[in-house]
Write a protein that holds these residues in place. Structure first.
Motif, PDB file in Angstrom:
ATOM      1  N   GLY A   8     -10.996  -0.162 -26.335  1.00 54.41           N
ATOM      2  CA  GLY A   8     -10.618  -0.752 -27.846  1.00 54.41           C
ATOM      3  C   GLY A   8     -12.186  -1.518 -28.306  1.00 54.41           C
ATOM      4  N   LEU A   9     -13.452  -1.180 -28.026  1.00 54.92           N
ATOM      5  CA  LEU A   9     -14.750  -1.746 -28.502  1.00 54.92           C
ATOM      6  C   LEU A   9     -14.664  -1.148 -30.059  1.00 54.92           C
ATOM      7  CD1 LEU A   9     -15.912  -2.708 -25.406  1.00 54.92           C
ATOM      8  CD2 LEU A   9     -15.704  -4.264 -26.111  1.00 54.92           C
ATOM      9  N   TYR A  25     -21.980   0.840 -30.375  1.00 56.47           N
ATOM     10  CA  TYR A  25     -20.807  -0.862 -30.933  1.00 56.47           C
ATOM     11  C   TYR A  25     -21.413  -1.980 -31.223  1.00 56.47           C
ATOM     12  CZ  TYR A  25     -17.707   2.436 -27.347  1.00 56.47           C
ATOM     13  OH  TYR A  25     -17.256   3.889 -27.008  1.00 56.47           O
ATOM     14  N   LEU A  26     -20.424  -2.473 -31.329  1.00 58.16           N
ATOM     15  CA  LEU A  26     -20.355  -3.778 -32.275  1.00 58.16           C
ATOM     16  C   LEU A  26     -20.481  -4.957 -30.489  1.00 58.16           C
ATOM     17  CD1 LEU A  26     -18.031  -4.516 -35.216  1.00 58.16           C
ATOM     18  CD2 LEU A  26     -20.471  -3.594 -34.196  1.00 58.16           C
ATOM     19  N   TYR A  27     -20.469  -4.198 -29.676  1.00 56.58           N
ATOM     20  CA  TYR A  27     -20.728  -4.723 -27.939  1.00 56.58           C
ATOM     21  C   TYR A  27     -22.423  -4.663 -27.739  1.00 56.58           C
ATOM     22  CZ  TYR A  27     -20.220  -5.755 -22.908  1.00 56.58           C
ATOM     23  OH  TYR A  27     -20.467  -6.839 -21.872  1.00 56.58           O
ATOM     24  N   GLY A  28     -23.252  -5.389 -28.212  1.00 53.97           N
ATOM     25  CA  GLY A  28     -24.466  -5.553 -27.357  1.00 53.97           C
ATOM     26  C   GLY A  28     -25.099  -4.988 -28.545  1.00 53.97           C
ATOM     27  N   ILE A  50     -19.433   0.281 -17.899  1.00 50.74           N
ATOM     28  CA  ILE A  50     -18.505   0.007 -17.475  1.00 50.74           C
ATOM     29  C   ILE A  50     -18.514  -0.647 -19.080  1.00 50.74           C
ATOM     30  CG2 ILE A  50     -17.700  -2.525 -16.700  1.00 50.74           C
ATOM     31  CD1 ILE A  50     -18.995  -1.298 -13.941  1.00 50.74           C
ATOM     32  N   PHE A  51     -17.921  -0.089 -19.995  1.00 47.45           N
ATOM     33  CA  PHE A  51     -17.304  -0.993 -21.006  1.00 47.45           C
ATOM     34  C   PHE A  51     -16.573  -2.268 -21.067  1.00 47.45           C
ATOM     35  CE2 PHE A  51     -19.740   2.192 -23.831  1.00 47.45           C
ATOM     36  CZ  PHE A  51     -20.039   3.532 -22.997  1.00 47.45           C
ATOM     37  N   LYS A  52     -16.976  -3.241 -21.344  1.00 53.02           N
ATOM     38  CA  LYS A  52     -15.999  -4.349 -20.935  1.00 53.02           C
ATOM     39  C   LYS A  52     -16.775  -5.450 -20.093  1.00 53.02           C
ATOM     40  CE  LYS A  52     -12.073  -6.013 -18.433  1.00 53.02           C
ATOM     41  NZ  LYS A  52     -12.216  -7.129 -18.683  1.00 53.02           N
ATOM     42  N   SER A  53     -17.012  -6.379 -21.526  1.00 50.18           N
ATOM     43  CA  SER A  53     -17.801  -7.565 -21.723  1.00 50.18           C
ATOM     44  C   SER A  53     -16.739  -8.626 -19.666  1.00 50.18           C
ATOM     45  CB  SER A  53     -17.367  -8.696 -22.501  1.00 50.18           C
ATOM     46  OG  SER A  53     -17.704 -10.673 -22.241  1.00 50.18           O
ATOM     47  N   PRO A  54     -18.811  -9.214 -18.949  1.00 51.21           N
ATOM     48  CA  PRO A  54     -19.526  -9.201 -19.447  1.00 51.21           C
ATOM     49  C   PRO A  54     -21.119  -7.782 -19.013  1.00 51.21           C
ATOM     50  CG  PRO A  54     -19.247 -10.711 -17.539  1.00 51.21           C
ATOM     51  CD  PRO A  54     -18.154  -9.433 -18.127  1.00 51.21           C
ATOM     52  N   LYS A  55     -20.180  -7.101 -18.770  1.00 49.72           N
ATOM     53  CA  LYS A  55     -20.686  -6.238 -17.947  1.00 49.72           C
ATOM     54  C   LYS A  55     -21.617  -5.384 -19.227  1.00 49.72           C
ATOM     55  CE  LYS A  55     -23.420  -4.143 -15.095  1.00 49.72           C
ATOM     56  NZ  LYS A  55     -24.133  -4.060 -14.115  1.00 49.72           N
ATOM     57  N   PRO A  56     -22.935  -5.449 -19.293  1.00 47.15           N
ATOM     58  CA  PRO A  56     -23.845  -4.178 -20.082  1.00 47.15           C
ATOM     59  C   PRO A  56     -23.651  -3.433 -20.126  1.00 47.15           C
ATOM     60  CG  PRO A  56     -25.038  -5.792 -18.923  1.00 47.15           C
ATOM     61  CD  PRO A  56     -23.994  -6.257 -18.102  1.00 47.15           C
ATOM     62  N   ASN A  82     -25.137  -8.567 -24.360  1.00 47.10           N
ATOM     63  CA  ASN A  82     -23.494  -8.629 -24.103  1.00 47.10           C
ATOM     64  C   ASN A  82     -22.938  -9.745 -24.955  1.00 47.10           C
ATOM     65  OD1 ASN A  82     -24.250 -11.020 -22.461  1.00 47.10           O
ATOM     66  ND2 ASN A  82     -24.550 -10.238 -20.447  1.00 47.10           N
ATOM     67  N   ARG A  83     -22.967  -9.573 -25.967  1.00 52.77           N
ATOM     68  CA  ARG A  83     -22.601 -10.247 -27.080  1.00 52.77           C
ATOM     69  C   ARG A  83     -21.669  -9.971 -28.115  1.00 52.77           C
ATOM     70  NH1 ARG A  83     -23.560 -13.261 -23.666  1.00 52.77           N
ATOM     71  NH2 ARG A  83     -23.835 -15.746 -23.425  1.00 52.77           N
TER      72      ARG A  83
END
Ligand code: TA6
Length: 296
Positions: A8-9, A25-28, A50-56, A82-83
């Motif tokens: 869902g990222l 990805y907007l994540y990172g 792993i596409f899940k905060s806080p793991k890069p 990881n932001r």
């Protein structure tokens, strides 16, 4: 195109009319895919990422800011990777005017939480550009927006994971005879030998004052990656090899054979910005056919 990626990222897909594409990805602000006009994936992303905060995300192009590696008190490679970044539409023009091709501008500012661990205000604008020939360019602009008049100092890297057919048949050209800090030998300083770098064991080296252009030759694919960098004097070369790869949870045991990190970086001389000052750097990646035969 903005769409929903893994877990869902949100991610942005850039498509170029001749068929190449990039996903970020907007994540990172994490580029996870760069495909050429034949649809071949040029970046490595681990099957165990792993596409899940806080793991890069393991692979692609992690943004290491405001700290490279453990060179400071922050988490390894800093927190920008990881932001959640935002898409910026009315970005001030990028000098030099990086507008040919398709691009997206991403913005990161520190949260209140971030300010507790790194008490500096900044605006980090990243432009991801896919050029008409399928080149991938990352341009960063980092501005000190401290209201308290304080400068800040940081280290930085584009931690690029290239996809290669077989690491034992890859050569890197452009780093010959340069000094490097060896992460496997307490970061002691050594001098590289005189011919192209090849790989037969774990490598983790920070090459210093490197040339603008570095070439990564993939024998089997008859393809050369070219890294052109501007404002990033150092280059980190990393392959974990078998033992280290096994010790990394989000890295497949055999995957080290099919990746190589060559990272445009500013490590030896940390960057200091005064309030209002802006630091502009970029790296341009291209993948060109090459007639390289291994063992040359
Ligand atoms: O760039 C090389 C390096 O600093 C290696 O020492 C290794 O730690 C690699 O980065 C990966 O770091 P990460 O935190 O992404 O697992």
């Amino acid at each position: 195109e903005i769409t929903t990626g893994i877990n869902g990222l949100e991610k942005v897909i850039l498509r170029e009319i001749h068929g190449s594409s990039v996903e970020v990805y907007l994540y990172g602000a994490h580029v996870t895919s760069w495909k050429n006009e034949q649809g071949e994936e040029l970046l490595f992303v681990s099957s165990k990422a792993i596409f899940k905060s806080p793991k890069p995300i393991r692979g692609g192009i992690p943004i290491c800011f405001p700290q490279f590696s453990n060179l400071g008190s922050l988490e390894q490679h800093g927190f920008a990777r990881n932001r959640l970044w935002t898409i910026e539409t009315d970005t001030p023009p990028f000098p030099p005017n990086v507008t040919n091709g398709v691009f997206v501008d991403l913005l990161l500012k520190p949260t209140e939480e971030d300010l507790k661990i790194w008490p500096h205000s900044f605006e980090y604008r990243l432009r991801v550009t896919l050029g008409p020939g399928g080149d991938l360019m990352l341009t960063s602009r980092i501005r000190n927006t401290n209201a308290d008049g304080k400068p800040f100092t940081f280290t930085f890297a584009y931690h690029t994971y290239f996809s290669v057919s077989d690491i034992s048949e890859v050569r890197v050209e452009g780093l010959e005879t340069l000094d490097y800090l060896d992460n496997l030998q307490n970061r002691e300083r050594y001098t590289e030998q005189g011919d192209a770098i090849t790989f037969e064991s774990e490598v983790d080296k920070i090459y210093l004052s490197t040339p603008t252009k570095i070439a990564i030759l993939d024998h089997e694919k008859k393809r050369t990656f070219v890294v052109r960098k501007d404002g990033l004097p150092d280059a980190v070369v990393w392959n974990p090899w078998d033992k280290k790869a096994k010790s990394i949870a989000d890295f497949g045991d055999e995957e080290y054979k099919h990746m190589l990190c060559v990272e445009a970086a500013a490590v030896e001389k940390p960057i200091t910005l005064k309030p209002g000052e802006e630091w502009k750097v970029r790296q341009e990646l291209s993948a060109v056919p090459s007639s390289y035969c291994s063992g040359q």
